[in-house]
Design a protein around this motif. Structure first.
Motif, short mmCIF file in Angstrom:
data_model
loop_
_atom_site.label_atom_id
_atom_site.label_comp_id
_atom_site.label_asym_id
_atom_site.label_seq_id
_atom_site.Cartn_x
_atom_site.Cartn_y
_atom_site.Cartn_z
N ALA A 167 9.15 6.85 6.67
CA ALA A 167 9.78 5.91 5.74
C ALA A 167 8.82 4.79 5.34
O ALA A 167 8.73 4.42 4.17
CB ALA A 167 11.05 5.33 6.38
N VAL A 168 8.10 4.25 6.32
CA VAL A 168 7.19 3.13 6.05
C VAL A 168 6.02 3.57 5.18
O VAL A 168 5.62 2.86 4.24
CB VAL A 168 6.70 2.52 7.37
CG1 VAL A 168 5.55 1.54 7.13
CG2 VAL A 168 7.85 1.82 8.10
N GLU A 169 5.47 4.73 5.47
CA GLU A 169 4.26 5.17 4.77
C GLU A 169 4.54 5.73 3.39
O GLU A 169 3.60 6.00 2.63
CB GLU A 169 3.52 6.19 5.63
CG GLU A 169 2.95 5.57 6.90
CD GLU A 169 2.25 6.55 7.81
OE1 GLU A 169 1.35 6.14 8.57
OE2 GLU A 169 2.62 7.75 7.80
N THR A 170 5.81 5.87 3.03
CA THR A 170 6.16 6.34 1.68
C THR A 170 6.91 5.28 0.87
O THR A 170 7.35 5.58 -0.24
CB THR A 170 7.00 7.63 1.76
OG1 THR A 170 8.19 7.39 2.52
CG2 THR A 170 6.21 8.76 2.40
N LEU A 171 7.05 4.07 1.42
CA LEU A 171 7.74 3.01 0.67
C LEU A 171 6.97 2.71 -0.62
O LEU A 171 5.77 2.49 -0.60
CB LEU A 171 7.83 1.73 1.50
CG LEU A 171 9.01 1.57 2.45
CD1 LEU A 171 8.90 0.23 3.17
CD2 LEU A 171 10.33 1.65 1.71
N GLU A 172 7.69 2.65 -1.71
CA GLU A 172 7.10 2.30 -3.00
C GLU A 172 7.90 1.20 -3.68
O GLU A 172 7.43 0.10 -3.89
CB GLU A 172 6.99 3.54 -3.90
CG GLU A 172 5.95 4.54 -3.43
CD GLU A 172 4.52 3.99 -3.42
OE1 GLU A 172 4.26 3.00 -4.14
OE2 GLU A 172 3.68 4.53 -2.69
N LEU B 43 1.25 -1.90 2.89
CA LEU B 43 2.52 -2.55 2.60
C LEU B 43 2.30 -3.96 2.06
O LEU B 43 3.01 -4.41 1.15
CB LEU B 43 3.37 -2.59 3.87
CG LEU B 43 4.84 -2.94 3.73
CD1 LEU B 43 5.55 -1.99 2.80
CD2 LEU B 43 5.51 -2.93 5.11
N GLY B 44 1.32 -4.65 2.60
CA GLY B 44 1.03 -6.00 2.11
C GLY B 44 0.59 -6.01 0.67
O GLY B 44 0.99 -6.88 -0.13
N ARG B 45 -0.23 -5.03 0.28
CA ARG B 45 -0.64 -4.93 -1.12
C ARG B 45 0.55 -4.60 -2.01
O ARG B 45 0.65 -5.09 -3.14
CB ARG B 45 -1.74 -3.87 -1.26
CG ARG B 45 -3.08 -4.36 -0.71
CD ARG B 45 -4.21 -3.37 -0.93
NE ARG B 45 -4.29 -2.40 0.15
CZ ARG B 45 -4.00 -1.12 0.04
NH1 ARG B 45 -3.58 -0.63 -1.12
NH2 ARG B 45 -4.10 -0.30 1.06
N LEU B 46 1.50 -3.82 -1.48
CA LEU B 46 2.71 -3.50 -2.23
C LEU B 46 3.57 -4.74 -2.43
O LEU B 46 4.10 -4.98 -3.53
CB LEU B 46 3.51 -2.42 -1.49
CG LEU B 46 4.83 -1.97 -2.12
CD1 LEU B 46 4.57 -1.20 -3.41
CD2 LEU B 46 5.62 -1.09 -1.14
N VAL B 47 3.71 -5.55 -1.38
CA VAL B 47 4.50 -6.78 -1.47
C VAL B 47 3.94 -7.70 -2.55
O VAL B 47 4.68 -8.28 -3.36
CB VAL B 47 4.55 -7.49 -0.10
CG1 VAL B 47 5.04 -8.93 -0.24
CG2 VAL B 47 5.44 -6.72 0.87
N ARG B 48 2.64 -7.83 -2.60
CA ARG B 48 2.03 -8.71 -3.60
C ARG B 48 2.11 -8.09 -5.00
O ARG B 48 2.39 -8.81 -5.97
CB ARG B 48 0.58 -9.02 -3.21
CG ARG B 48 0.47 -9.79 -1.90
CD ARG B 48 -0.96 -10.24 -1.63
NE ARG B 48 -1.31 -11.38 -2.46
CZ ARG B 48 -1.25 -12.65 -2.09
NH1 ARG B 48 -0.81 -12.96 -0.87
NH2 ARG B 48 -1.60 -13.63 -2.90
N ALA B 49 1.90 -6.79 -5.10
CA ALA B 49 1.97 -6.14 -6.41
C ALA B 49 3.38 -6.19 -6.99
O ALA B 49 3.55 -6.37 -8.20
CB ALA B 49 1.48 -4.70 -6.31
N ARG B 50 4.39 -6.04 -6.12
CA ARG B 50 5.79 -6.05 -6.57
C ARG B 50 6.36 -7.46 -6.62
O ARG B 50 7.53 -7.63 -6.95
CB ARG B 50 6.65 -5.17 -5.65
CG ARG B 50 6.29 -3.69 -5.64
CD ARG B 50 6.73 -3.00 -6.90
NE ARG B 50 6.56 -1.57 -6.79
CZ ARG B 50 5.47 -0.89 -7.14
NH1 ARG B 50 4.42 -1.56 -7.61
NH2 ARG B 50 5.40 0.42 -7.02
#
Length: 327
Positions: free
Chosen positions: A186-191, A221-228
């Motif tokens: 679940a964590v490694e596929t979060l988008e 995940l941190g890069r995703l948080v900032r991108a989103r």
């Protein structure tokens, strides 16, 4: 004459400090469990007293119910209540032994086919609960109605923190194997992540034994948080950020919501300046009555008040973890 055997709490916060104001709020509004937990964290209270208060919520099946998680009412055991109980036991250093063995048996009994925990088990159907927007299904039926068909999918927000807590306390149980695999997948596929999913992922990654894999997943995940744009990096401009589903208008998530302590992997997602602004904002959120507000949309007066005590303890623990003055 003082009663023999009495054991008053040995310390009192300085007057007019954030902790003093929070203490008044807790004694005025909190349940016994949160009173005991506050005393443990800030007044040198006894962990045995916390365990005793927590026992009132425990059921014969090894799980916990009775509205331990304020937004989910009713007596029956539920995964969110049981996850909450494990957080309390972890906080006082009691997350182990036969008590946790019984909890793991309960977790096994309510697991979904993928080995994880559901957001809510169908046994709670008919009892009052927050709306789906608040994270739980709406209770529109009566408690005497037959249970509805439960969701067969596992929930990362429910499962991730439980798995993380058990790993951190070196609890080994057969349930953990498939549940850990579920969390990794679940964590490694979060988008398209919801803030609640991110916080659950962090709780898992901060404690899972495979540290290189956890660090790599946290970096992504941190890069995703900032991108989103899931974190409001400047509280003064927080209105520019979208509101997460189920949260009250004006509610935003900040760096401290993801990195609850400097030791968290999520701390590396934010600069020192961003974290300092976030903690300044958290400290300033303390209200005139001494408590902190809740972030989710209130749906009934009593659950909202009970949740505020929890939010208050969490805020003080976060500020103290970062070395901020609380009292």
């Amino acid at each position: 004459m003082a009663e023999t055997g009495a054991s008053p709490l040995p310390c009192t916060p300085p007057a007019r400090s954030p902790l003093f104001s929070a203490e008044q709020f807790v004694w005025l509004t909190a349940r016994v469990l949160e009173q005991r937990l506050f005393a443990y964290h800030f007044l040198r209270g006894d962990p045995d007293a916390v365990e005793t208060a927590l026992d009132a919520y425990r059921n014969e099946d090894g799980g916990y119910g009775h509205a331990l998680e304020p937004d989910l009412r009713g007596p029956v055991s539920q995964p969110p209540h049981t996850a909450h109980a494990l957080r309390v036991l972890d906080a006082v250093g009691r997350c182990g032994g036969q008590r946790v063995e019984r909890v793991c048996r309960y977790l096994t009994s309510v697991s979904t086919p993928d080995g994880a925990l559901p957001a809510v088990h169908p046994s709670g159907h008919g009892y009052p609960a927050a709306s789906a927007a608040g994270g739980f299904p709406t209770a529109t039926a009566t408690a005497t109605d037959p249970p509805a068909q439960g969701d067969s999918r596992g929930s990362l927000p429910t499962t991730g923190p439980v798995v993380g807590l058990l790993h951190r306390n070196e609890v080994w149980h057969a349930w953990l194997f498939r549940a850990t695999d579920f969390c990794w997948q679940a964590v490694e596929t979060l988008e398209e992540a919801h803030p609640g999913e991110v916080r659950a992922a962090v709780a898992f990654l901060d404690s899972v034994p495979d540290r290189p894999r956890a660090e790599a997943a946290a970096d992504r995940l941190g890069r995703l948080v900032r991108a989103r744009r899931l974190a409001a990096l400047d509280p003064d401009r927080a209105d520019a950020r979208p509101v997460a589903p189920g949260h009250a208008p004006g509610t935003r998530h900040f760096p401290h919501d993801f990195a609850r302590s400097p030791a968290s992997l999520a701390r590396a997602w934010f600069t020192d300046a961003e974290m300092a602004r976030s903690l300044d904002h958290l400290a300033a959120e303390q209200q005139e009555d001494g408590g902190w507000p809740i972030r989710r949309r209130p749906w009934a007066p009593v659950p909202a008040l009970e949740a505020r005590s929890l939010a208050t303890i969490e805020a003080l623990c976060t500020l103290r973890a970062y070395g901020r003055f609380v009292g």
